[in-house]
Design a protein around this motif. Structure first.
Motif: not given
Ligand SMILES: Nc1ncnc2c1ncn2[C@@H]1O[C@H](COP(=O)(O)OP(=O)(O)OP(=O)(O)O)[C@@H](O)[C@H]1O
Ligand SMILES: [Mg+2]
Length: 269
Positions: A114-116, A111-112, A123, A125, A131
């Motif tokens: 999550a913002p890191h 899945e895409k 934070t 994108d 992931t």
């Protein structure tokens, strides 16, 4: 599955025919003793290909911010050139390698990401970075191993609607080691394991020391992604995890067999 080892090779270790041939031989001989799964990166070759077409590179804590154009290059270089050449090198050494990507059934459905939350505090994108799903069963990898093949995996993932994603190679190796409950995960790079601030190899790292090392900035960039992948592997059920110097291919065979090797950092939880 018994005695499974996952080996992650940093892209730098595969640059040039000579290095590929030497690592190909090491993989052939390790695969005689265990069920071996190989995941490879290609960071520097991707950087070079991006530079050639004038696409700027952006990485956060070793994770590549990936837009559509970058993804196209990542797939071409990793799954195209590097994976194919490497598989051929292992087979030329007498091994039985099969090239895969995470788009193959069960290998790395994603899945895409999550913002890191970056070590810098911001934070970010990451764009088309995936992931791997914890629930995905990598049956195909087990089937190939049981039949005597060495799966060699390029770190691309695919979402459930068929979109391709870039997956950090350490992240993918850690995820596979967890999902296979691997006996060993060996992450090989071009440094003598994890280095302290005096550039000495740290023999052992646990959760607290990893936190300190990242917070102080002694471990940064690609090493941050690597350490996170090691912790995820242990948490998911991999038995033993180490970050090793992959520049001496014969030592890799020993590390995979669990023998003590110099320039190695063992990660525990
Ligand atoms: N404490 C540290 N010890 C060792 N290396 C570190 C440390 N902190 C940061 N690094 C950097 O991490 C890099 C390794 O990560 P990098 O992503 O560049 O390579 P890789 O993951 O082996 O290759 P690829 O991305 O192609 O799979 C090292 O080359 C080094 O520059
Ligand atoms: Mg890396």
């Amino acid at each position: 599955m018994k005695r499974v080892a996952v080996l992650k090779l940093g892209g730098e270790l595969l640059e040039g025919d000579q290095r590929m041939i030497a690592i190909g031989k090491a993989i052939k001989s390790a695969a005689r003793k265990m069920r071996l799964i190989v995941v490879h990166g290609g960071g520097r070759e991707i950087d070079a290909a991006l530079a050639q077409v004038g696409i700027p590179k952006r990485q956060v804590d070793g994770l590549r911010v990936t837009d559509a154009e970058t993804l196209h290059i990542v797939v071409s270089v990793l799954a195209g050139t590097i994976n194919t050449k490497f598989v051929a090198a292992i087979n030329a050494a007498g091994g039985k390698a099969i090239g895969l990507t995470g788009a193959d059934a069960g290998v790395a459905p994603v899945e895409k990401a999550a913002p890191h939350k970056a070590t810098s505090g911001e934070t970010v994108d990451l764009g088309m970075v995936g992931t791997p799903l914890k629930s995905a069963s990598p049956d195909v990898v087990e089937t190939l191993c049981k039949a005597g093949y060495v799966p060699v995996i390029a770190c691309i993932g695919a979402s459930k609607n068929g979109k391709l994603f870039n997956v950090n190679a350490d992240t993918l190796a850690g995820s596979l080691a967890a999902r296979l409950k691997a006996k060993r995960l060996v992450i090989a790079g071009a440094t003598p394991g994890v280095l302290d601030k005096r550039q000495q190899t740290i023999p052992k790292l646990n959760k607290e020391r990893i936190e300190k090392l990242v917070k102080s900035g002694t471990a940064n960039a690609g090493m941050v992604a690597k350490l996170a992948a090691c912790q995820a592997a242990l948490k998911g059920g991999a038995k033993s995890v180490a970050i090793v110097d992959g520049r001496a291919p014969r030592r890799l065979v020993k590390a995979l067999a669990g023998e003590k090797t110099p320039a190695t950092t063992k990660i525990t939880d």
